[in-house]
Design a protein around this motif. Structure first.
Motif, PDB file in Angstrom:
ATOM      1  N   LEU A   1      19.771   5.224 -10.470  1.00 47.36           N
ATOM      2  CA  LEU A   1      19.889   6.556  -9.889  1.00 47.36           C
ATOM      3  C   LEU A   1      19.970   6.448  -8.368  1.00 47.36           C
ATOM      4  O   LEU A   1      20.809   7.068  -7.732  1.00 47.36           O
ATOM      5  CB  LEU A   1      18.679   7.401 -10.295  1.00 47.36           C
ATOM      6  CG  LEU A   1      18.710   8.854  -9.861  1.00 47.36           C
ATOM      7  CD1 LEU A   1      19.540   9.660 -10.848  1.00 47.36           C
ATOM      8  CD2 LEU A   1      17.301   9.422  -9.798  1.00 47.36           C
ATOM      9  N   HIS A   2      19.074   5.619  -7.811  1.00 49.18           N
ATOM     10  CA  HIS A   2      19.079   5.444  -6.354  1.00 49.18           C
ATOM     11  C   HIS A   2      20.427   4.961  -5.857  1.00 49.18           C
ATOM     12  O   HIS A   2      20.922   5.420  -4.854  1.00 49.18           O
ATOM     13  CB  HIS A   2      17.988   4.452  -5.940  1.00 49.18           C
ATOM     14  CG  HIS A   2      16.667   5.118  -5.794  1.00 49.18           C
ATOM     15  ND1 HIS A   2      15.529   4.442  -5.455  1.00 49.18           N
ATOM     16  CD2 HIS A   2      16.305   6.409  -5.963  1.00 49.18           C
ATOM     17  CE1 HIS A   2      14.529   5.306  -5.412  1.00 49.18           C
ATOM     18  NE2 HIS A   2      14.968   6.498  -5.713  1.00 49.18           N
ATOM     19  N   LYS A   3      20.999   4.032  -6.633  1.00 48.45           N
ATOM     20  CA  LYS A   3      22.284   3.473  -6.234  1.00 48.45           C
ATOM     21  C   LYS A   3      23.357   4.572  -6.232  1.00 48.45           C
ATOM     22  O   LYS A   3      24.099   4.725  -5.278  1.00 48.45           O
ATOM     23  CB  LYS A   3      22.671   2.349  -7.202  1.00 48.45           C
ATOM     24  CG  LYS A   3      23.657   1.370  -6.617  1.00 48.45           C
ATOM     25  CD  LYS A   3      23.943   0.251  -7.598  1.00 48.45           C
ATOM     26  CE  LYS A   3      25.350  -0.267  -7.388  1.00 48.45           C
ATOM     27  NZ  LYS A   3      25.980  -0.639  -8.652  1.00 48.45           N
ATOM     28  N   GLU A   4      23.344   5.357  -7.312  1.00 49.78           N
ATOM     29  CA  GLU A   4      24.315   6.458  -7.415  1.00 49.78           C
ATOM     30  C   GLU A   4      24.162   7.431  -6.256  1.00 49.78           C
ATOM     31  O   GLU A   4      25.134   7.858  -5.657  1.00 49.78           O
ATOM     32  CB  GLU A   4      24.088   7.240  -8.718  1.00 49.78           C
ATOM     33  CG  GLU A   4      24.890   6.721  -9.879  1.00 49.78           C
ATOM     34  CD  GLU A   4      24.479   7.399 -11.176  1.00 49.78           C
ATOM     35  OE1 GLU A   4      24.177   8.601 -11.134  1.00 49.78           O
ATOM     36  OE2 GLU A   4      24.439   6.711 -12.207  1.00 49.78           O
TER      37      GLU A   4
ATOM     38  N   VAL B   1      12.001   0.671 -12.332  1.00 54.22           N
ATOM     39  CA  VAL B   1      13.112   0.063 -13.068  1.00 54.22           C
ATOM     40  C   VAL B   1      14.075   1.150 -13.526  1.00 54.22           C
ATOM     41  O   VAL B   1      15.288   1.047 -13.370  1.00 54.22           O
ATOM     42  CB  VAL B   1      12.587  -0.764 -14.274  1.00 54.22           C
ATOM     43  CG1 VAL B   1      13.729  -1.178 -15.173  1.00 54.22           C
ATOM     44  CG2 VAL B   1      11.821  -1.972 -13.778  1.00 54.22           C
ATOM     45  N   ASN B   2      13.519   2.251 -14.060  1.00 51.45           N
ATOM     46  CA  ASN B   2      14.367   3.338 -14.560  1.00 51.45           C
ATOM     47  C   ASN B   2      15.125   4.054 -13.450  1.00 51.45           C
ATOM     48  O   ASN B   2      16.202   4.576 -13.667  1.00 51.45           O
ATOM     49  CB  ASN B   2      13.513   4.366 -15.308  1.00 51.45           C
ATOM     50  CG  ASN B   2      13.020   3.815 -16.630  1.00 51.45           C
ATOM     51  OD1 ASN B   2      13.576   2.841 -17.149  1.00 51.45           O
ATOM     52  ND2 ASN B   2      11.962   4.394 -17.151  1.00 51.45           N
TER      53      ASN B   2
ATOM     54  N   PRO C   1       0.794  -1.238   0.000  1.00 54.08           N
ATOM     55  CA  PRO C   1       0.000   0.000   0.000  1.00 54.08           C
ATOM     56  C   PRO C   1       0.825   1.286   0.000  1.00 54.08           C
ATOM     57  O   PRO C   1       0.286   2.348  -0.254  1.00 54.08           O
ATOM     58  CB  PRO C   1      -0.842  -0.112   1.278  1.00 54.08           C
ATOM     59  CG  PRO C   1      -0.170  -1.131   2.112  1.00 54.08           C
ATOM     60  CD  PRO C   1       0.547  -2.057   1.190  1.00 54.08           C
ATOM     61  N   LEU C   2       2.125   1.193   0.282  1.00 55.94           N
ATOM     62  CA  LEU C   2       2.942   2.409   0.321  1.00 55.94           C
ATOM     63  C   LEU C   2       3.633   2.702  -1.012  1.00 55.94           C
ATOM     64  O   LEU C   2       4.388   3.658  -1.139  1.00 55.94           O
ATOM     65  CB  LEU C   2       4.001   2.317   1.426  1.00 55.94           C
ATOM     66  CG  LEU C   2       3.467   2.106   2.851  1.00 55.94           C
ATOM     67  CD1 LEU C   2       4.608   2.091   3.845  1.00 55.94           C
ATOM     68  CD2 LEU C   2       2.455   3.173   3.222  1.00 55.94           C
ATOM     69  N   LEU C   3       3.359   1.865  -1.996  1.00 56.51           N
ATOM     70  CA  LEU C   3       3.981   2.009  -3.312  1.00 56.51           C
ATOM     71  C   LEU C   3       3.688   3.391  -3.899  1.00 56.51           C
ATOM     72  O   LEU C   3       2.540   3.816  -3.923  1.00 56.51           O
ATOM     73  CB  LEU C   3       3.380   0.941  -4.227  1.00 56.51           C
ATOM     74  CG  LEU C   3       4.250   0.308  -5.288  1.00 56.51           C
ATOM     75  CD1 LEU C   3       5.447  -0.385  -4.641  1.00 56.51           C
ATOM     76  CD2 LEU C   3       3.443  -0.714  -6.075  1.00 56.51           C
ATOM     77  N   SER C   4       4.743   4.090  -4.370  1.00 55.37           N
ATOM     78  CA  SER C   4       4.460   5.407  -4.954  1.00 55.37           C
ATOM     79  C   SER C   4       4.963   5.560  -6.389  1.00 55.37           C
ATOM     80  O   SER C   4       4.856   6.634  -6.958  1.00 55.37           O
ATOM     81  CB  SER C   4       4.997   6.528  -4.067  1.00 55.37           C
ATOM     82  OG  SER C   4       6.068   6.131  -3.288  1.00 55.37           O
ATOM     83  N   TYR C   5       5.516   4.488  -6.949  1.00 52.94           N
ATOM     84  CA  TYR C   5       5.968   4.559  -8.340  1.00 52.94           C
ATOM     85  C   TYR C   5       5.452   3.358  -9.125  1.00 52.94           C
ATOM     86  O   TYR C   5       5.270   2.276  -8.556  1.00 52.94           O
ATOM     87  CB  TYR C   5       7.501   4.566  -8.409  1.00 52.94           C
ATOM     88  CG  TYR C   5       8.105   5.785  -7.753  1.00 52.94           C
ATOM     89  CD1 TYR C   5       8.109   7.013  -8.404  1.00 52.94           C
ATOM     90  CD2 TYR C   5       8.647   5.694  -6.477  1.00 52.94           C
ATOM     91  CE1 TYR C   5       8.637   8.126  -7.801  1.00 52.94           C
ATOM     92  CE2 TYR C   5       9.184   6.818  -5.858  1.00 52.94           C
ATOM     93  CZ  TYR C   5       9.181   8.029  -6.529  1.00 52.94           C
ATOM     94  OH  TYR C   5       9.706   9.138  -5.924  1.00 52.94           O
ATOM     95  N   CYS C   6       5.251   3.531 -10.430  1.00 50.45           N
ATOM     96  CA  CYS C   6       4.855   2.416 -11.282  1.00 50.45           C
ATOM     97  C   CYS C   6       6.094   1.563 -11.573  1.00 50.45           C
ATOM     98  O   CYS C   6       7.217   2.002 -11.312  1.00 50.45           O
ATOM     99  CB  CYS C   6       4.214   2.928 -12.573  1.00 50.45           C
ATOM    100  SG  CYS C   6       5.360   3.703 -13.720  1.00 50.45           S
ATOM    101  N   SER C   7       5.872   0.378 -12.124  1.00 52.50           N
ATOM    102  CA  SER C   7       6.993  -0.549 -12.318  1.00 52.50           C
ATOM    103  C   SER C   7       8.032   0.035 -13.271  1.00 52.50           C
ATOM    104  O   SER C   7       9.230  -0.073 -13.035  1.00 52.50           O
ATOM    105  CB  SER C   7       6.492  -1.883 -12.844  1.00 52.50           C
ATOM    106  OG  SER C   7       5.866  -1.680 -14.088  1.00 52.50           O
ATOM    107  N   ARG C   8       7.549   0.689 -14.337  1.00 55.20           N
ATOM    108  CA  ARG C   8       8.478   1.227 -15.334  1.00 55.20           C
ATOM    109  C   ARG C   8       9.419   2.251 -14.691  1.00 55.20           C
ATOM    110  O   ARG C   8      10.622   2.230 -14.881  1.00 55.20           O
ATOM    111  CB  ARG C   8       7.675   1.856 -16.469  1.00 55.20           C
ATOM    112  CG  ARG C   8       8.466   2.079 -17.738  1.00 55.20           C
ATOM    113  CD  ARG C   8       7.625   2.783 -18.758  1.00 55.20           C
ATOM    114  NE  ARG C   8       6.919   3.880 -18.112  1.00 55.20           N
ATOM    115  CZ  ARG C   8       5.834   4.462 -18.604  1.00 55.20           C
ATOM    116  NH1 ARG C   8       5.320   4.070 -19.721  1.00 55.20           N
ATOM    117  NH2 ARG C   8       5.254   5.465 -17.963  1.00 55.20           N
TER     118      ARG C   8
END
Ligand code: ZN
Length: 133
Positions: free
Chosen positions: A119-122, A114-115, A104-111
């Motif tokens: 960025l998160h890692k960087e 993935v994209n 229920p806390l999901l705030s982004y679509c799958s696409r």
């Protein structure tokens, strides 16, 4: 979004709120709700998850906790109450209801997830580097 689905998602969000309350305030959700009813942040007769989430959102309770879990919850509550819940924060696409029911806390679509992953890692790496400067 159908009222039935919205209520189901509301229940899920209440469960999430309950976990955070238990963990950081050692307070059961029911007790917090009673307290908010006494303070008129939740109507004494309101039973719908939507009304209870509304009160929890305006209580600012989760603003006292500074971590990712509380922040994710705050954002989901705000969007559930004010609108925009279930829409990807990045592209605005609808996140499938089945997914929201599972997370229920999901705030982004799958696409977008993935994209965004590289960025998160960087970002994390950058933060880590900064920490050691
Ligand atoms: Zn998206």
């Amino acid at each position: 979004m159908q009222k039935k689905i919205r209520n189901m998602l509301g229940e899920k969000l209440l469960q999430e709120a309950g976990h955070v309350l238990e963990e950081y305030f050692h307070q059961p959700l029911e007790e917090a709700i009673t307290d908010l009813r006494i303070r008129y942040l939740i109507d004494k007769d309101a039973r719908e998850p939507v009304d209870i989430l509304h009160g929890l959102h305006f209580s600012g309770l989760f603003y006292q906790i500074h971590n990712d879990a509380a922040e994710q919850l705050r954002r989901a509550l705000a969007r559930f109450v004010d609108g925009g819940y279930g829409l990807c924060l990045h592209c605005g696409d609808t996140i499938p209801e089945e997914w929201l029911l599972r997370s229920p806390l999901l705030s982004y679509c799958s696409r977008c997830m993935v994209n965004m992953r590289p960025l998160h890692k960087e970002e994390k790496e950058r933060e880590m580097t900064t920490d050691y400067v």
